[in-house]
Design a protein around this motif. Sequence first.
Motif, PDB file in Angstrom:
ATOM      1  N   LYS A 145      -7.931   5.085  -3.631  1.00 33.26           N
ATOM      2  CA  LYS A 145      -8.389   4.053  -2.808  1.00 33.26           C
ATOM      3  C   LYS A 145      -7.880   3.815  -1.438  1.00 33.26           C
ATOM      4  O   LYS A 145      -8.425   3.832  -0.554  1.00 33.26           O
ATOM      5  CB  LYS A 145      -8.085   2.745  -3.736  1.00 33.26           C
ATOM      6  CG  LYS A 145      -8.653   1.482  -2.889  1.00 33.26           C
ATOM      7  CD  LYS A 145     -10.088   1.414  -2.844  1.00 33.26           C
ATOM      8  CE  LYS A 145     -10.514   0.206  -2.191  1.00 33.26           C
ATOM      9  NZ  LYS A 145     -11.533  -0.375  -2.885  1.00 33.26           N
ATOM     10  N   LYS A 146      -6.549   4.322  -1.299  1.00 35.94           N
ATOM     11  CA  LYS A 146      -5.793   4.173  -0.186  1.00 35.94           C
ATOM     12  C   LYS A 146      -6.354   5.210   0.820  1.00 35.94           C
ATOM     13  O   LYS A 146      -6.355   5.085   1.881  1.00 35.94           O
ATOM     14  CB  LYS A 146      -4.322   4.624  -0.315  1.00 35.94           C
ATOM     15  CG  LYS A 146      -3.415   4.444   1.107  1.00 35.94           C
ATOM     16  CD  LYS A 146      -2.088   4.676   0.527  1.00 35.94           C
ATOM     17  CE  LYS A 146      -1.175   4.815   1.693  1.00 35.94           C
ATOM     18  NZ  LYS A 146       0.400   5.195   1.329  1.00 35.94           N
ATOM     19  N   GLU A 147      -6.592   6.447   0.082  1.00 41.87           N
ATOM     20  CA  GLU A 147      -7.039   7.689   1.041  1.00 41.87           C
ATOM     21  C   GLU A 147      -8.653   7.306   1.317  1.00 41.87           C
ATOM     22  O   GLU A 147      -8.865   7.631   2.766  1.00 41.87           O
ATOM     23  CB  GLU A 147      -7.107   8.679   0.196  1.00 41.87           C
ATOM     24  CG  GLU A 147      -5.782   9.556   0.172  1.00 41.87           C
ATOM     25  CD  GLU A 147      -5.189   9.721   1.395  1.00 41.87           C
ATOM     26  OE1 GLU A 147      -5.736  10.399   2.358  1.00 41.87           O
ATOM     27  OE2 GLU A 147      -4.003   9.439   1.659  1.00 41.87           O
TER      28      GLU A 147
ATOM     29  N   TRP B  30       0.643  -1.338   0.124  1.00 39.42           N
ATOM     30  CA  TRP B  30       0.049  -0.132  -0.065  1.00 39.42           C
ATOM     31  C   TRP B  30       0.734   1.225  -0.187  1.00 39.42           C
ATOM     32  O   TRP B  30       0.430   2.432  -0.538  1.00 39.42           O
ATOM     33  CB  TRP B  30      -0.963   0.082   1.137  1.00 39.42           C
ATOM     34  CG  TRP B  30      -2.118  -0.510   1.046  1.00 39.42           C
ATOM     35  CD1 TRP B  30      -2.693  -1.591   1.784  1.00 39.42           C
ATOM     36  CD2 TRP B  30      -3.413  -0.177   0.192  1.00 39.42           C
ATOM     37  NE1 TRP B  30      -3.986  -1.987   1.235  1.00 39.42           N
ATOM     38  CE2 TRP B  30      -4.210  -1.235   0.396  1.00 39.42           C
ATOM     39  CE3 TRP B  30      -3.409   0.946  -0.702  1.00 39.42           C
ATOM     40  CZ2 TRP B  30      -5.576  -1.313  -0.464  1.00 39.42           C
ATOM     41  CZ3 TRP B  30      -4.783   0.700  -1.390  1.00 39.42           C
ATOM     42  CH2 TRP B  30      -5.654  -0.226  -1.203  1.00 39.42           C
ATOM     43  N   ASN B  31       1.919   1.090   0.501  1.00 37.36           N
ATOM     44  CA  ASN B  31       2.961   2.482   0.477  1.00 37.36           C
ATOM     45  C   ASN B  31       3.798   2.878  -0.383  1.00 37.36           C
ATOM     46  O   ASN B  31       4.611   3.315  -0.735  1.00 37.36           O
ATOM     47  CB  ASN B  31       3.782   2.405   1.747  1.00 37.36           C
ATOM     48  CG  ASN B  31       3.054   2.492   3.007  1.00 37.36           C
ATOM     49  OD1 ASN B  31       1.838   3.238   3.090  1.00 37.36           O
ATOM     50  ND2 ASN B  31       3.455   1.731   4.164  1.00 37.36           N
TER      51      ASN B  31
ATOM     52  N   LEU C  83      -9.667   4.309   2.114  1.00 39.50           N
ATOM     53  CA  LEU C  83      -9.729   3.415   3.236  1.00 39.50           C
ATOM     54  C   LEU C  83      -9.217   4.191   4.607  1.00 39.50           C
ATOM     55  O   LEU C  83      -9.677   3.572   5.710  1.00 39.50           O
ATOM     56  CB  LEU C  83      -8.627   2.328   2.702  1.00 39.50           C
ATOM     57  CG  LEU C  83      -9.039   1.404   1.662  1.00 39.50           C
ATOM     58  CD1 LEU C  83      -7.977   0.453   1.424  1.00 39.50           C
ATOM     59  CD2 LEU C  83     -10.379   0.542   2.260  1.00 39.50           C
ATOM     60  N   LYS C  84      -8.432   5.191   4.491  1.00 36.58           N
ATOM     61  CA  LYS C  84      -8.109   5.884   5.751  1.00 36.58           C
ATOM     62  C   LYS C  84      -9.109   6.298   6.161  1.00 36.58           C
ATOM     63  O   LYS C  84      -9.502   6.437   7.444  1.00 36.58           O
ATOM     64  CB  LYS C  84      -6.955   6.907   5.281  1.00 36.58           C
ATOM     65  CG  LYS C  84      -5.451   6.232   5.273  1.00 36.58           C
ATOM     66  CD  LYS C  84      -4.585   7.490   4.946  1.00 36.58           C
ATOM     67  CE  LYS C  84      -3.495   7.253   4.580  1.00 36.58           C
ATOM     68  NZ  LYS C  84      -2.398   8.400   4.414  1.00 36.58           N
ATOM     69  N   THR C  85     -10.044   6.822   5.435  1.00 37.01           N
ATOM     70  CA  THR C  85     -11.142   7.888   6.106  1.00 37.01           C
ATOM     71  C   THR C  85     -12.422   6.884   6.528  1.00 37.01           C
ATOM     72  O   THR C  85     -13.035   7.476   7.524  1.00 37.01           O
ATOM     73  CB  THR C  85     -11.615   8.876   4.930  1.00 37.01           C
ATOM     74  OG1 THR C  85     -12.201   8.179   3.774  1.00 37.01           O
ATOM     75  CG2 THR C  85     -10.877   9.973   4.455  1.00 37.01           C
ATOM     76  N   THR C  86     -12.307   5.594   6.179  1.00 40.54           N
ATOM     77  CA  THR C  86     -13.335   4.869   6.612  1.00 40.54           C
ATOM     78  C   THR C  86     -12.963   3.903   7.817  1.00 40.54           C
ATOM     79  O   THR C  86     -13.856   3.280   8.523  1.00 40.54           O
ATOM     80  CB  THR C  86     -13.856   3.661   5.559  1.00 40.54           C
ATOM     81  OG1 THR C  86     -12.663   3.119   5.054  1.00 40.54           O
ATOM     82  CG2 THR C  86     -14.306   4.387   4.233  1.00 40.54           C
ATOM     83  N   LYS C  87     -11.645   4.220   8.359  1.00 48.43           N
ATOM     84  CA  LYS C  87     -11.246   3.708   9.585  1.00 48.43           C
ATOM     85  C   LYS C  87     -11.748   4.377  10.645  1.00 48.43           C
ATOM     86  O   LYS C  87     -11.334   5.654  10.909  1.00 48.43           O
ATOM     87  CB  LYS C  87      -9.736   3.252   9.370  1.00 48.43           C
ATOM     88  CG  LYS C  87      -9.440   2.143   8.412  1.00 48.43           C
ATOM     89  CD  LYS C  87      -8.168   1.678   8.399  1.00 48.43           C
ATOM     90  CE  LYS C  87      -7.722   0.752   7.713  1.00 48.43           C
ATOM     91  NZ  LYS C  87      -6.515   0.057   7.567  1.00 48.43           N
TER      92      LYS C  87
END
Length: 187
Positions: free
Chosen positions: A179-181, A137-138, A183-187
């Motif tokens: 998509k990575k961003e 992911w990074n 996922l961050k906001t849904t955690k």
Amino acid sequence: MKVVSTNIGERKEVNWKGKKFTTGIYKYPVNTPIFLNKEGVNNDEISDKKYHGGILQAVYAYSLEHYKFWKEKYPSTEFNYGMFGENLTISNLEETTIHSGDTFKVGEAIIEATIQRDPCYKLGARFNDMKIVKQFWNTTFCGVYFKVIKPGTVKKGDELIQLTSCLNNPTIANLYLQKKEQLKTTK
């Protein structure tokens, strides 16, 4: 861009630290041409059809150049093409320059770039180390999913010839970062 390896996998039962699952991520090079059809690659296992395969994810391609990066991070891992679950290992495949909607002729087939590949725990099991999921992911080394516009055979040595370019669409790397961003906001 050139096909360095064509890879397919069989259904494999895995027991990862007490969790059992079925996967097709264990792909290996084959010496015969593979056939790309509208919903996948003939004779290639897709175990989780909710997240893999189907029209928008019929073929997964990964860059030969990304292997060097991962080999440095995992020097004791025995690598083979197909290690990331890709059907096609391709030289100079670059997610930062391929746009969603770009089309290519490869072998007898015509394929269209659609979306990025998001890593999951099955990649960690393949590498015997779950750290790779976060490391994956990074980067923007996500690989490219393609839909098949015209089915046909593809073999090692075939070149990807770009037919259309959709510069107004996001690159595959941009889709991956979005998509990575998300996922961050849904955690």
